[in-house]
Scaffold this motif. Structure first.
Motif, PDB file in Angstrom:
ATOM      1  N   CYS A 232      31.314  62.555  89.484  1.00 22.78           N
ATOM      2  CA  CYS A 232      30.474  61.439  89.025  1.00 22.78           C
ATOM      3  C   CYS A 232      29.789  61.780  87.705  1.00 22.78           C
ATOM      4  N   LEU A 233      29.305  63.007  87.610  1.00 23.25           N
ATOM      5  CA  LEU A 233      28.646  63.434  86.367  1.00 23.25           C
ATOM      6  C   LEU A 233      29.638  63.425  85.206  1.00 23.25           C
ATOM      7  N   ALA A 234      30.857  63.873  85.463  1.00 21.82           N
ATOM      8  CA  ALA A 234      31.879  63.895  84.419  1.00 21.82           C
ATOM      9  C   ALA A 234      32.262  62.471  84.009  1.00 21.82           C
ATOM     10  N   GLN A 235      32.353  61.548  84.977  1.00 21.02           N
ATOM     11  CA  GLN A 235      32.671  60.155  84.658  1.00 21.02           C
ATOM     12  C   GLN A 235      31.606  59.533  83.769  1.00 21.02           C
ATOM     13  N   ARG A 236      30.355  59.767  84.118  1.00 20.83           N
ATOM     14  CA  ARG A 236      29.257  59.208  83.302  1.00 20.83           C
ATOM     15  C   ARG A 236      29.240  59.827  81.909  1.00 20.83           C
ATOM     16  N   ALA A 237      29.524  61.126  81.817  1.00 21.29           N
ATOM     17  CA  ALA A 237      29.566  61.784  80.510  1.00 21.29           C
ATOM     18  C   ALA A 237      30.704  61.224  79.660  1.00 21.29           C
ATOM     19  N   LEU A 238      31.844  60.975  80.294  1.00 21.50           N
ATOM     20  CA  LEU A 238      32.980  60.409  79.576  1.00 21.50           C
ATOM     21  C   LEU A 238      32.669  58.998  79.087  1.00 21.50           C
ATOM     22  N   GLN A 239      32.041  58.190  79.925  1.00 18.55           N
ATOM     23  CA  GLN A 239      31.638  56.842  79.508  1.00 18.55           C
ATOM     24  C   GLN A 239      30.696  56.903  78.315  1.00 18.55           C
ATOM     25  N   LYS A 240      29.742  57.809  78.386  1.00 21.69           N
ATOM     26  CA  LYS A 240      28.772  57.936  77.296  1.00 21.69           C
ATOM     27  C   LYS A 240      29.460  58.360  76.006  1.00 21.69           C
ATOM     28  N   ALA A 241      30.389  59.310  76.099  1.00 23.63           N
ATOM     29  CA  ALA A 241      31.108  59.774  74.912  1.00 23.63           C
ATOM     30  C   ALA A 241      31.958  58.656  74.314  1.00 23.63           C
ATOM     31  N   ILE A 242      32.609  57.879  75.159  1.00 23.64           N
ATOM     32  CA  ILE A 242      33.426  56.760  74.677  1.00 23.64           C
ATOM     33  C   ILE A 242      32.541  55.716  74.004  1.00 23.64           C
TER      34      ILE A 242
ATOM     35  N   LEU B  69      40.378  52.317  69.828  1.00 19.11           N
ATOM     36  CA  LEU B  69      39.445  51.526  70.633  1.00 19.11           C
ATOM     37  C   LEU B  69      40.130  50.958  71.871  1.00 19.11           C
ATOM     38  N   VAL B  70      41.360  50.503  71.718  1.00 20.32           N
ATOM     39  CA  VAL B  70      42.097  49.966  72.860  1.00 20.32           C
ATOM     40  C   VAL B  70      42.339  51.071  73.889  1.00 20.32           C
ATOM     41  N   LEU B  71      42.792  52.226  73.428  1.00 16.52           N
ATOM     42  CA  LEU B  71      43.061  53.335  74.348  1.00 16.52           C
ATOM     43  C   LEU B  71      41.794  53.828  75.030  1.00 16.52           C
ATOM     44  N   MET B  72      40.705  53.922  74.267  1.00 19.70           N
ATOM     45  CA  MET B  72      39.433  54.353  74.870  1.00 19.70           C
ATOM     46  C   MET B  72      38.962  53.335  75.907  1.00 19.70           C
ATOM     47  N   GLY B  73      39.190  52.052  75.645  1.00 21.02           N
ATOM     48  CA  GLY B  73      38.818  51.021  76.609  1.00 21.02           C
ATOM     49  C   GLY B  73      39.593  51.164  77.903  1.00 21.02           C
ATOM     50  N   ARG B  74      40.870  51.491  77.788  1.00 20.72           N
ATOM     51  CA  ARG B  74      41.678  51.689  78.992  1.00 20.72           C
ATOM     52  C   ARG B  74      41.184  52.895  79.780  1.00 20.72           C
ATOM     53  N   VAL B  75      40.879  53.992  79.083  1.00 24.18           N
ATOM     54  CA  VAL B  75      40.361  55.181  79.766  1.00 24.18           C
ATOM     55  C   VAL B  75      39.007  54.871  80.393  1.00 24.18           C
ATOM     56  N   ARG B  76      38.165  54.149  79.675  1.00 21.42           N
ATOM     57  CA  ARG B  76      36.827  53.830  80.188  1.00 21.42           C
ATOM     58  C   ARG B  76      36.905  53.014  81.468  1.00 21.42           C
ATOM     59  N   ASN B  77      37.907  52.128  81.562  1.00 21.97           N
ATOM     60  CA  ASN B  77      38.072  51.333  82.781  1.00 21.97           C
ATOM     61  C   ASN B  77      38.363  52.215  83.989  1.00 21.97           C
ATOM     62  N   PHE B  78      39.024  53.350  83.794  1.00 19.34           N
ATOM     63  CA  PHE B  78      39.323  54.261  84.893  1.00 19.34           C
ATOM     64  C   PHE B  78      38.106  55.049  85.344  1.00 19.34           C
ATOM     65  N   THR B  79      37.032  55.021  84.595  1.00 19.65           N
ATOM     66  CA  THR B  79      35.840  55.776  84.975  1.00 19.65           C
ATOM     67  C   THR B  79      34.943  54.986  85.918  1.00 19.65           C
ATOM     68  N   TYR B  80      35.298  53.738  86.198  1.00 13.59           N
ATOM     69  CA  TYR B  80      34.504  52.936  87.123  1.00 13.59           C
ATOM     70  C   TYR B  80      35.000  53.127  88.549  1.00 13.59           C
ATOM     71  N   GLY B  81      34.167  52.792  89.497  1.00 10.81           N
ATOM     72  CA  GLY B  81      34.556  52.802  90.886  1.00 10.81           C
ATOM     73  C   GLY B  81      34.188  54.060  91.631  1.00 10.81           C
ATOM     74  N   GLY B  82      33.664  55.042  90.921  1.00 11.36           N
ATOM     75  CA  GLY B  82      33.243  56.260  91.597  1.00 11.36           C
ATOM     76  C   GLY B  82      31.908  56.049  92.280  1.00 11.36           C
ATOM     77  N   GLU B  83      31.655  56.864  93.260  1.00 10.13           N
ATOM     78  CA  GLU B  83      30.370  56.764  93.938  1.00 10.13           C
ATOM     79  C   GLU B  83      29.265  57.236  92.994  1.00 10.13           C
ATOM     80  N   LEU B  84      28.090  56.714  93.231  1.00  9.08           N
ATOM     81  CA  LEU B  84      26.939  57.195  92.481  1.00  9.08           C
ATOM     82  C   LEU B  84      26.459  58.476  93.138  1.00  9.08           C
TER      83      LEU B  84
END
Length: 88
Positions: free
Chosen positions: A50-60, A29-44
């Motif tokens: 962007c699609l890959a970032q949103r998919a990764l967030q959803k999977a996490i 959970l800690v590691l996934m939280g760190r990875v999830r934080n890196f998925t922010y900041g991309g343009e919409l």
């Protein structure tokens, strides 16, 4: 204690054990939280990144839901105004 009571007690203990993530799950959970934080900041948008970032967030979020029972585990939690002040 009757057999029925023992079975119910075992079911409750098993449910409690499952409700608490193991040490390995807590580490995940800690590691996934760190990875999830890196998925922010991309343009919409609809570009592949962007699609890959949103998919990764959803999977996490889905994995956190499996581990904790709360798919919104990483979301900001609102606090109640009835809570007392936090100790420093």
């Amino acid at each position: 204690m009757s057999r029925k009571d023992r079975m119910e007690y075992r079911r409750q203990k098993e449910a409690e054990r499952r409700a608490e993530p193991s040490l390995r799950d807590q580490e995940l959970l800690v590691l996934m939280g760190r990875v999830r934080n890196f998925t922010y900041g991309g343009e919409l948008g609809d570009d592949p990144r962007c699609l890959a970032q949103r998919a990764l967030q959803k999977a996490i979020d889905e994995m956190a839901g499996v581990l904790t029972g709360d798919p919104e585990y990483y979301y900001a939690k609102h606090f109640s105004s009835l809570q007392g002040p936090l100790d420093p």
